[in-house]
Design a protein around this motif. Sequence first.
Motif, mmCIF file in Angstrom:
data_model
loop_
_atom_site.group_PDB
_atom_site.id
_atom_site.type_symbol
_atom_site.label_atom_id
_atom_site.label_comp_id
_atom_site.label_asym_id
_atom_site.label_seq_id
_atom_site.Cartn_x
_atom_site.Cartn_y
_atom_site.Cartn_z
ATOM 1 N N GLY A 7 -2.354 -5.244 7.215
ATOM 2 C CA GLY A 7 -3.537 -4.838 7.956
ATOM 3 C C GLY A 7 -3.756 -3.349 8.025
ATOM 4 O O GLY A 7 -4.785 -2.891 8.539
ATOM 5 N N THR A 8 -2.812 -2.555 7.518
ATOM 6 C CA THR A 8 -2.936 -1.108 7.554
ATOM 7 C C THR A 8 -3.571 -0.614 6.261
ATOM 8 O O THR A 8 -3.173 -1.018 5.170
ATOM 9 N N GLU A 9 -4.557 0.270 6.378
ATOM 10 C CA GLU A 9 -5.225 0.778 5.183
ATOM 11 C C GLU A 9 -4.357 1.823 4.496
ATOM 12 O O GLU A 9 -3.687 2.633 5.140
ATOM 13 N N GLU A 43 5.625 6.403 -8.447
ATOM 14 C CA GLU A 43 6.546 6.012 -9.518
ATOM 15 C C GLU A 43 6.607 4.487 -9.649
ATOM 16 O O GLU A 43 6.807 3.767 -8.667
ATOM 17 N N GLY A 44 6.416 4.018 -10.880
ATOM 18 C CA GLY A 44 6.470 2.591 -11.147
ATOM 19 C C GLY A 44 5.188 1.848 -10.851
ATOM 20 O O GLY A 44 5.152 0.622 -10.942
ATOM 21 N N PHE A 45 4.113 2.577 -10.514
ATOM 22 C CA PHE A 45 2.845 1.956 -10.146
ATOM 23 C C PHE A 45 1.687 2.585 -10.908
ATOM 24 O O PHE A 45 1.716 3.760 -11.274
ATOM 25 N N TYR A 46 0.645 1.788 -11.089
ATOM 26 C CA TYR A 46 -0.667 2.269 -11.514
ATOM 27 C C TYR A 46 -1.465 2.530 -10.247
ATOM 28 O O TYR A 46 -1.621 1.646 -9.394
ATOM 29 N N ALA A 47 -1.977 3.752 -10.092
ATOM 30 C CA ALA A 47 -2.774 4.108 -8.914
ATOM 31 C C ALA A 47 -4.235 3.783 -9.189
ATOM 32 O O ALA A 47 -4.840 4.339 -10.112
ATOM 33 N N THR A 48 -4.810 2.887 -8.402
ATOM 34 C CA THR A 48 -6.192 2.468 -8.637
ATOM 35 C C THR A 48 -7.199 3.521 -8.203
ATOM 36 O O THR A 48 -8.341 3.506 -8.666
ATOM 37 N N GLY A 49 -6.805 4.416 -7.277
ATOM 38 C CA GLY A 49 -7.755 5.371 -6.727
ATOM 39 C C GLY A 49 -8.611 4.790 -5.626
ATOM 40 O O GLY A 49 -9.497 5.458 -5.107
ATOM 41 N N ASP A 50 -8.340 3.532 -5.255
ATOM 42 C CA ASP A 50 -9.076 2.881 -4.178
ATOM 43 C C ASP A 50 -8.178 2.695 -2.966
ATOM 44 O O ASP A 50 -6.947 2.581 -3.093
ATOM 45 N N SER A 51 -8.811 2.649 -1.811
ATOM 46 C CA SER A 51 -8.074 2.395 -0.577
ATOM 47 C C SER A 51 -8.428 1.010 -0.052
ATOM 48 O O SER A 51 -9.495 0.471 -0.346
ATOM 49 N N GLY A 52 -7.504 0.445 0.717
ATOM 50 C CA GLY A 52 -7.752 -0.876 1.278
ATOM 51 C C GLY A 52 -6.545 -1.381 2.030
ATOM 52 O O GLY A 52 -5.609 -0.613 2.328
ATOM 53 N N SER A 53 -6.548 -2.657 2.308
ATOM 54 C CA SER A 53 -5.455 -3.253 3.074
ATOM 55 C C SER A 53 -5.256 -4.705 2.635
ATOM 56 O O SER A 53 -6.118 -5.303 1.995
ATOM 57 N N ILE A 54 -4.093 -5.236 2.978
ATOM 58 C CA ILE A 54 -3.794 -6.653 2.797
ATOM 59 C C ILE A 54 -3.418 -7.214 4.163
ATOM 60 O O ILE A 54 -2.530 -6.680 4.836
ATOM 61 N N ASP A 55 -4.122 -8.267 4.592
ATOM 62 C CA ASP A 55 -3.865 -8.780 5.944
ATOM 63 C C ASP A 55 -2.667 -9.722 5.952
ATOM 64 O O ASP A 55 -1.986 -9.919 4.939
ATOM 65 N N GLU A 56 -2.427 -10.309 7.120
ATOM 66 C CA GLU A 56 -1.243 -11.155 7.296
ATOM 67 C C GLU A 56 -1.259 -12.382 6.386
ATOM 68 O O GLU A 56 -0.206 -12.946 6.075
ATOM 69 N N ASP A 57 -2.446 -12.803 5.977
ATOM 70 C CA ASP A 57 -2.565 -13.962 5.089
ATOM 71 C C ASP A 57 -2.559 -13.571 3.620
ATOM 72 O O ASP A 57 -2.738 -14.437 2.750
ATOM 73 N N GLY A 58 -2.388 -12.294 3.341
ATOM 74 C CA GLY A 58 -2.350 -11.846 1.957
ATOM 75 C C GLY A 58 -3.711 -11.598 1.346
ATOM 76 O O GLY A 58 -3.824 -11.410 0.132
#
Length: 651
Positions: free
Chosen positions: A457-459, A492-507
């Motif tokens: 839930g955190t952006e 490191e080890g990631f592709y940075a999308t350049g976008d911000s957002g969040s994933i909630d408790e349900d994914g």
Amino acid sequence: MSESNEPVSAPTAYADVYRRSLDDPEGFWLEAAAAIEWTVPPTRALDDAAAPLYRWFPDGRMNTAANCLDRHLAAGHGERTAIIYDSAVLGTVEHISYAELTDRVARFAGVLRARGVGAGDRVVIYLPMTPEAHVAMLACARIGAVHSVVFGGFAARELAVRIDDARPAAIVTSSGGIEPSRRVEYLPAVAEAVALAEHAVGSIIVKHREGFATSLEDARAAVGSSTGSRWLDWDEAVAGAEPAAPVDVAATDPLYILYTSGTTGTPKGVVRDHGGHAVALAWTMANIYDVGPGQTLFTASDVGWVVGHSYIVYAPLLVGATTVLYEGKPVGTPDAGAFWRVAAQHGVRSLFTAPTALRAIRKMDPEGALAAEHDLSELRTLFAAGERLDPETQGWIGDLLGVPVVDNWWQTETGWPIGANPVGLEPLPVKTGSCTAPSPGYAVQILDGAGQPVPAGTEGNIALRLPLPPGTLTTLWGDDQRYIDSYLSAFEGFYATGDSGSIDEDGYLFVMGRTDDVINVAGHRLSTGALEQALASHPAVAECAVIGLADPLKGQRAAGYVVLKSGVAVDGEAGLQALLDDLRAAVRSTVGAVADFKQVAVVEALPKTRSGKILRKTMRQMADGEEHTVPSTIEDRSVLEALAPVLRTGR
């Protein structure tokens, strides 16, 4: 929540498929590869020897055009419709069968081959939304050439930059494109670009269209013999061409280059390969878009953009479906019912468009009366991508059509959805404002500025754990290091999308916008997407944009710009002030007093790219008095010019 981020309440089908795609990518993608016809089937899925430059199906060989065309003929489906060319600007409809399309492609491939174009050579394609676009792209794939489609109508200097980067052996173009109120001449721009470019293009092949002022002879005369280019008439060249058979290419060979804007002003050439691209797109047609052989997909985009590459041209033909090639607009050709007419007339199963098109339709027809005039009973799903689908628009169009409205989120670089509702696999419950779940193959994580995962839930920063799945970019054309620096160095080890957002408790994944669209008001980090969502909830608002402006006291302040729905009347200055007060109150009640949202203005239109993205960065630079460059992809420069006084004064 598990690291794989699948919705905990998801149906078993999605959860199991998603988990397997991350736990056993080798087995998962080799199994998916069985949907493609290989001349040499791959025995390995992933080659990580040059990580972080990964390659998929390194020992496989195939031909993309043969998979899109010849194999369907061999299976006895030559009479099936491949393309429905619906030109709203001309008032014509043409049905092109798989057999006819295969013949056109083979003959044009022969034209290219006769001009010395072969495997690995580049071809720049500068065409309108006509069947020649499909033919040219597939002809390149047929002979192993690498195509680079440049949006028809791009300025000459921008075209010249792409010519010098791709260094093509040939350019394929047309007399011009047709807009609702004008005709755009292509040949003067091509002639100027060829003259400006340092690279000498060998052949320029021109498809004649009636009603344009500049002829092939005019274009030849404009540049003379100084460029060394030979200008050819498409029809004459095809008439004398020997059809070309598909050539065998490595799965890792480049299929196309598609340029996207670079932060330095130099465009970045996203490279897509043959094998991974075909496997991924075929998988998405069955599992995300729920469209199969003989069924019709209407993707209302342009072949100049990645959505057009993936879902107007390649994906539908890979699975033997019918693709609608629409030459027109969501409104104005002739009205806001254009999409519904196309969907009803051609029995469309899935419609794919940009949120900005839906907002334009809503502005002109807020009650949706025009949709009621058409039989949309065959339409199963509406998909939206290209810009964030605001909940207000999602709810409106869903209620109007009575079908699921699926937001799916991806980028030019990924080529297919990072997040989507897999309606062909097993539909997940819809959450308004969310693109639903990470697509199988994408290990999506939300990271803070230090690269650490944040609580549900955190952006934060949306990042994709490497390796990326098949069908995503393999590198940037001619510059592996720029690819690494631009996308793989932030975390490191990631592709940075350049976008911000969040994933909630349900994914469920919520994408709020570009990371530079997060503003800092007196120490409070606010998403412009959340502020826009509050403004869009007002019943008078058709679309809106919020930008962060420099403020000497608070660091930044939010400024909003709204376009009203057609038919909404504002009664004088008092009525306008009442509306603006309502809009400020909507933000205050939704986001809170921390937004300190005071500056809002009503405008006639918002400046956008041709793909529908609002030019928020350019608006901010103009409002702050900074130097700025107007993107070459702008749809209508006059909109930005009209907005300039409002940006400078705030009213």
